[in-house]
Design an enzyme around this catalytic site. Structure first.
Site, mmCIF file in Angstrom:
data_model
loop_
_atom_site.group_PDB
_atom_site.id
_atom_site.type_symbol
_atom_site.label_atom_id
_atom_site.label_comp_id
_atom_site.label_asym_id
_atom_site.label_seq_id
_atom_site.Cartn_x
_atom_site.Cartn_y
_atom_site.Cartn_z
ATOM 1 N N TYR A 144 64.041 78.734 -26.966
ATOM 2 C CA TYR A 144 64.358 79.872 -27.841
ATOM 3 C C TYR A 144 64.528 81.176 -27.055
ATOM 4 C CZ TYR A 144 63.062 76.870 -31.808
ATOM 5 O OH TYR A 144 62.993 75.858 -32.724
ATOM 6 N N LYS A 195 58.735 65.450 -24.101
ATOM 7 C CA LYS A 195 59.837 64.488 -24.000
ATOM 8 C C LYS A 195 60.036 64.235 -22.501
ATOM 9 C CE LYS A 195 63.203 62.179 -26.032
ATOM 10 N NZ LYS A 195 62.912 60.953 -26.771
ATOM 11 N N ASP A 228 59.608 62.332 -30.432
ATOM 12 C CA ASP A 228 60.191 61.516 -31.507
ATOM 13 C C ASP A 228 59.126 60.625 -32.128
ATOM 14 O OD1 ASP A 228 60.191 60.495 -28.946
ATOM 15 O OD2 ASP A 228 62.027 59.331 -29.153
ATOM 16 N N ASP A 252 57.908 74.019 -33.490
ATOM 17 C CA ASP A 252 58.565 74.579 -34.670
ATOM 18 C C ASP A 252 58.815 73.456 -35.685
ATOM 19 O OD1 ASP A 252 59.953 76.200 -36.366
ATOM 20 O OD2 ASP A 252 61.668 76.550 -35.054
ATOM 21 N N ASP A 256 56.296 72.336 -39.111
ATOM 22 C CA ASP A 256 56.871 72.341 -40.456
ATOM 23 C C ASP A 256 56.712 70.977 -41.123
ATOM 24 O OD1 ASP A 256 57.531 74.954 -40.478
ATOM 25 O OD2 ASP A 256 59.675 74.676 -40.814
#
Ligand code: NAD
Length: 367
Positions: A144, A195, A228, A252, A256
């Site tokens: 970001y 990851k 994942d 993020d 959520d």
């Protein structure tokens, strides 16, 4: 203890409605415990755009700087959706606040009381005891914020966009420290999500977290999981996690997902802690509900104030070191809700109360 100085930024939509209740609760706790409370209210978000022409006016930033912590409501709504992306209330207020105060650690409890399991989209037999976990998200690094970030037209006429995912070891170490402290206060289990099978930043992330925990907190049980798989495991069996630790973009998305499986946004609080310390030598932080401005119910007195109240409790815990007061507030909220006093979002079609009544019921429990 000195006067507690709090910058109060109610924002838009249900923000001011739930903030009023949270301030009453804070006022009661202060009065009961002989604390002096100094709250300074400032405009932020859409209302600040309307009144001052920008989502985070200088004066509001100054109010925040003069305080020991920020209690934030929520910002945005249909009225400002047609503004250019950079001027949107959320992007033009929350992101600069995070940047200005170096709020690098986002702590989001994923809490669902057993009595509210029907609020979760998960089958209740998967979560008979409710949900109790925490997600720690790195908030100021990663893709970001990484540079370069650009869209260019290539010589062949095609258009290419580029974001940069970048992390320093020191950034990973400081968020790992927050993860360790959170895990120590709970079940002592930390699951780091990355990851590392694909991303260089994740390889560094995994090595740094492993080395840091080994050197500084050998009592913490550390595991690693690919992002994942973590997304799947959250939906399959959230209670396998105690504390999740992850980088900005993964956090993020996962936080959520966690909010959704925990039922109503009206119950979920969050803290974003900064690098700087306040006058009490405790982390300066911004505390806010996980949800937004809920335009569908704003102005109707229906919003659930619990997320804002629980955010205020987190503020007392982290920025003022008053675990005792935070515990009392959290218990009062839990007892009120489990005894059956509920706003519409957690009433499952049964009898419900409005925002103010909910606050009064919690105040009564606080004595
Ligand atoms: P939202 O979180 O505002 O609402 C989603 C759903 O959850 C709605 O049905 C709403 O009624 C419900 N809900 C949320 N908080 C509740 C509460 N306290 N009590 C009862 N029900 C509650 O998300 P959205 O509709 O996607 O966004 C609305 C606006 O809020 C947008 O402008 C968005 O940009 C903004 N937003 C702001 C923040 C923030 O300030 N941090 C976060 C998310 C969204």
């Amino acid at each position: 203890m000195d006067t507690l100085k709090i910058a109060v930024l109610p924002g838009d939509g249900i923000g001011p409605e739930v903030m009023a209740v949270a301030l009453k609760i804070l006022g009661r706790m202060a009065a009961k415990n002989g604390l002096a409370l100094e709250t300074a209210e400032a405009d932020v978000g859409g209302i600040a755009i309307d009144r001052h022409g920008k989502a985070l006016p200088e004066a509001s930033l100054e109010t925040c700087s003069a305080a020991d912590a920020i209690l934030f409501g929520s910002v945005g709504g249909p009225k400002w959706e047609s503004l250019p992306p950079k001027e949107q209330p959320e992007r033009a207020s929350l992101l600069p606040l995070r940047k200005h105060f170096s709020l690098f650690a986002n702590i989001r409890p994923g809490l669902l009381y057993p009595q509210l399991v029907d609020a979760s989209p998960l089958k209740s037999e998967r979560i008979p005891e409710g949900i109790d976990m925490v997600c720690i998200r790195e908030l100021t690094g990663g893709i970001y914020f990484g540079q370069p970030k650009e869209t260019t037209t290539l010589p062949d006429g095609d258009v290419q966009a580029l974001d940069t995912m970048v992390y320093r070891k020191s950034e990973i170490e400081r968020i790992t420290e927050v993860g360790i402290r959170t895990a120590r206060a709970r079940g002592k289990r930390l699951c780091s999500v990355d990851k590392a099978n694909v991303l260089e930043t994740s390889v560094l992330w995994r090595k740094t977290v492993t080395d840091y925990v080994k050197a500084n907190a050998p009592e913490i049980e550390l595991t690693h999981m690919y992002v994942d798989n973590a997304a799947m495991q959250l939906a399959r069996d959230p209670n396998q996690f105690d504390v999740l630790l992850t980088e900005n973009m993964f956090g993020d998305i996962l936080s959520d997902e966690m909010a959704v499986i925990c039922g109503s946004l009206g119950m979920l609080s969050s803290a974003s802690l900064g690098l700087t310390h306040n006058r009490f030598d405790l982390p300066y932080g911004l505390y806010e509900p996980a949800g937004g401005t809920a335009p569908d119910i704003a102005g109707k007195g229906l919003a659930n104030p619990c997320a804002q109240i629980l955010s205020a409790a987190m503020m007392l815990r982290f920025s003022f070191g008053r675990n005792d007061l935070a515990d009392q507030i959290e218990k009062a909220v839990r007892d009120t809700v489990t005894a059956g006093t509920r706003t519409g979002d957690i009433a499952f079609g049964g009898k419900s109360v409005g925002t103010e009544e909910m606050g009064e019921a919690i105040l009564q429990r606080l004595g």
